[in-house]
Design an enzyme around this catalytic site. Structure first.
Site, short mmCIF file in Angstrom:
data_model
loop_
_atom_site.label_atom_id
_atom_site.label_comp_id
_atom_site.label_asym_id
_atom_site.label_seq_id
_atom_site.Cartn_x
_atom_site.Cartn_y
_atom_site.Cartn_z
N ASP A 11 17.14 19.10 30.24
CA ASP A 11 15.89 19.11 30.18
C ASP A 11 15.34 18.77 28.60
O ASP A 11 16.23 17.67 27.75
CB ASP A 11 16.29 21.17 29.16
CG ASP A 11 16.54 21.89 29.81
OD1 ASP A 11 16.47 21.68 31.28
OD2 ASP A 11 17.06 22.97 29.88
N ASP A 130 13.17 32.07 36.23
CA ASP A 130 13.90 32.67 34.93
C ASP A 130 14.13 33.54 35.16
O ASP A 130 12.78 34.74 35.36
CB ASP A 130 13.78 31.84 33.88
CG ASP A 130 13.49 30.88 33.60
OD1 ASP A 130 15.00 29.91 33.94
OD2 ASP A 130 12.31 30.42 33.65
#
Length: 251
Positions: A11, A130
């Site tokens: 990330d 997600d």
């Protein structure tokens, strides 16, 4: 049977690799190009970069990171974050990515998946999802880094994603993300049973057995992890050796 893949995920925020728990408490853990080089040496099957702030202003800087990484890393590179148009996909692939991962924008504009698959090929389009459990065997899809509940049923969405031409799904459990309590087996099973395209397990890896468990109990084709690798608790090589010992075919 396809060999299973082990994928480190980076990330990236403002040019640095960061990590949080359940999308909160994010802290810097290093330089993305150096980290990618290290994972390349360890035998990663693929490396995923997510620009987690994905602001328009930061995109130029981020593509520089992709270009630099592509020069030094010789495994497939998947890049996500802030990809809104076919032109964004083109620029990201041109910078050296092998695949793009579309998540929030795909939910807002599903045509992006179809256009990307038609122009660049399904193999270039990974849809990141997600999701969070809302009741027994029921999950809902979130966007914007797990902040906004779209009220979309997960199983309906994965079926639609497949119909639109996505080449694979990267399924991240918000409930498990960063907790190190293991992958979300129940959710992964449900999604793998609903589609025929490859599914990458994401969110929750905390120990070496979590990798073999997800391959033994679900049809996922790859397992993705961040913290475990970033904080050097495990190497990609150790995970692969463990899976091989369990009779799991890995690359």
């Amino acid at each position: 049977m396809l060999a299973k893949r082990i994928i480190p995920c980076l990330d990236v925020r403002n040019g640095k690799v960061v990590k949080g728990v359940n999308f909160e408490g994010v802290k810097d853990v290093g330089d993305p190009v150096e980290a990618a080089e290290e994972y390349n040496k360890q035998g990663a099957d693929e490396i995923v970069f997510y620009d987690i702030t994905a602001s328009f202003e930061g995109r130029g800087v981020f593509l520089d990171v992709v270009r630099e990484t592509a020069k030094k890393v010789f495994v497939p590179l998947t890049v996500g974050g802030g990809i809104k148009t076919s032109e964004d996909i083109r620029e990201t692939l041109r910078a050296g990515a092998d695949k793009v991962s579309v998540n929030s924008q795909a939910v807002k504009n599903p045509q992006l998946i179809r256009d990307g698959a038609d122009i660049f090929g399904s193999q270039c389009i990974c849809v990141g999802i997600d999701a969070k459990k809302i009741s027994d065997k029921k999950w809902t899809v979130y966007i914007n880094g797990g902040r906004v509940d779209m009220g979309i049923d997960l199983i309906d969405w994965v079926k639609k994603v497949e119909q639109l031409g996505a080449g694979e799904i990267c399924l991240n459990s918000i409930d498990a993300d960063g907790t190190k309590a293991g992958f979300d087996i129940e959710m992964l099973k449900a999604v793998c049973n609903a589609v025929n395209i490859p599914v990458i397990a994401s969110g929750g890896a905390g120990k070496i057995n979590d990798f073999s468990e997800v391959f033994e109990k679900t049809k996922t084709t790859a397992a993705l992890a961040a913290s475990l690798f970033h904080f050097k608790e495990l190497t990609v090589g150790e995970v692969k050796a463990h899976c091989k010992n369990k009779g799991i075919i890995v690359r």
